[in-house]
Design an enzyme around this catalytic site. Structure first.
Site, short mmCIF file in Angstrom:
data_model
loop_
_atom_site.label_atom_id
_atom_site.label_comp_id
_atom_site.label_asym_id
_atom_site.label_seq_id
_atom_site.Cartn_x
_atom_site.Cartn_y
_atom_site.Cartn_z
N GLU A 220 0.81 -1.22 0.00
CA GLU A 220 0.00 0.00 0.00
C GLU A 220 0.85 1.27 0.00
OE1 GLU A 220 -3.55 0.13 2.34
OE2 GLU A 220 -3.59 -2.04 2.58
N TYR B 87 -2.77 4.91 7.25
CA TYR B 87 -2.04 3.66 7.46
C TYR B 87 -0.85 3.54 6.52
CZ TYR B 87 -0.80 -1.19 6.56
OH TYR B 87 -0.10 -2.33 6.33
N LYS C 35 3.24 3.53 7.28
CA LYS C 35 4.15 2.43 6.90
C LYS C 35 5.24 2.92 5.96
CE LYS C 35 4.23 -1.35 7.69
NZ LYS C 35 5.02 -2.05 8.74
#
Length: 355
Positions: A135, A159, A163
């Site tokens: 992602e 999110y 990351k």
């Protein structure tokens, strides 16, 4: 002796079980904060194994991590610890920044201080493997080539942004301080012990309990699906043979739309545990799409196959059937995680969204 962070979560728990299944390994320390998605029941089969050591704690606790590294003479780290659910990151991004960014920074600092003091032999063989996600690369158009390790980072959710930040920290600690790091970016995992907020376990459990099967938008979002046990074998291979400082994309070569995934699960359930009337697909319900929903992810896993000789063993058809059968056979585990907090989350996420 290796240190696994986040080893009571879905992928981490499967990795712990997979790693200790080899009688030749010396042992493993599992450091997990035990947030809502951490489940010690996943590891019940190894809790009395003398090679297994569980510590409840936070990767952001530098003194705790430093003590564990020294006490157990750790030779490698596999970092799974992360907040990982996009929907939760939209509602509450702060926890994602704290764990995924600040936590990774503190972990790296503790590890760097330990590694710098190691004698030459153990220092050269030491590894820090950071587990990340596809992602971070953003989204793909239908005809775009799959993500390779050279794709620019274009995260679109809190999110994935958190990351991406952690990936950058790991890279920087290698290039600035020489820390021997490895990074893996995986596609969507599925399989046993998956917390039921995610699509596949949510659909399986909702289906057999007669509940709606919620699908965001038109259900045409595409993901590359990777069976979790294949992911575990890939991580072991990277840990053993990966080139320091390199990134390896790990995928299943299984692009499926969300609607395809849900219909496949319904077909399997129809054949294994049929309803008295109709199909489980009758329970499919379309709900309002989530903000910033990436349209397509796909992983080009040719580098890890070319350089390290790894490729997935499961097709989506074989892996998804094993997954459905596992959930049907492990109702005690699923009942243990279907707590009041989980039900509150599901109600909050999907209530009043039916189209």
């Amino acid at each position: 002796m290796i240190l696994v962070t986040g080893g009571a979560g879905f992928i981490g728990g499967n990795f712990v079980l997979d790693y200790l299944a080899n009688p030749k390994v010396s042992g493993l320390v599992n450091l997990d904060k035990l947030t809502y998605a951490g489940n010690p029941e996943t590891l019940k089969s190894v809790e009395h194994d003398p090679r297994y050591h569980f510590i409840q704690g936070d990767i952001g606790n530098i003194s705790l991590v430093s003590d564990l590294l020294e006490k157990f003479a750790i030779t490698a780290i596999v970092n799974f610890a992360a907040e990982s659910h996009v929907d939760r990151s939209i509602l509450g991004p702060g926890e994602f920044i704290q764990t995924n960014v600040v936590g990774t920074f503190h972990l790296l600092e503790a590890v760097r201080a330990y590694w710098e003091k190691l004698p030459s032999g153990p220092k050269e063989s030491f590894r820090f493997l950071h587990v990340s996600t596809d992602e971070v690369y953003g989204t793909l158009a239908p005809t775009d080539p799959a993500f390779s390790e050279t794709n620019p980072y274009e995260p679109n959710s809190p999110y994935s942004a958190s990351k991406a930040a952690s990936d950058h920290l790991v890279r920087a600690w290698h290039h600035t301080y020489g820390l021997p790091v490895l990074t893996t970016n995986c596609s969507n995992n599925y399989g046993p012990y998956h917390f039921p907020e995610k699509l596949i376990p949510l659909v399986i459990l909702n289906a057999i309990n007669g509940k709606n099967l919620p699908i965001y938008g038109d259900g045409q979002q595409i993901r590359d699906w990777l069976y979790v046990k294949d992911h575990c074998s890939a991580i072991r291979r990277v840990l053993e043979k990966g080139q320091v400082g390199q990134t390896y994309n790990i995928g299943g070569w299984n692009e499926k739309t969300n609607l395809e995934v849900v219909r496949t699960i319904c077909q399997i359930l129809d054949s294994i545990q049929p309803k008295p009337h109709g199909s489980y697909a009758d329970q499919i319900t379309y709900v309002k799409d989530r903000p910033g929903h990436d349209r397509r992810y796909a992983i080009d896993a040719s580098k890890i196959e070319r350089e390290l000789g790894w490729k997935p063993q499961e097709t989506f058809d074989t892996g998804i059937r094993k997954t459905v059968e596992w959930y049907l056979s492990n109702t005690q585990w699923t009942q243990g995680v279907l707590s009041g907090n989980y039900q509150h989350w599901i109600d909050q996420q999907y209530a009043n969204k039916t189209k």
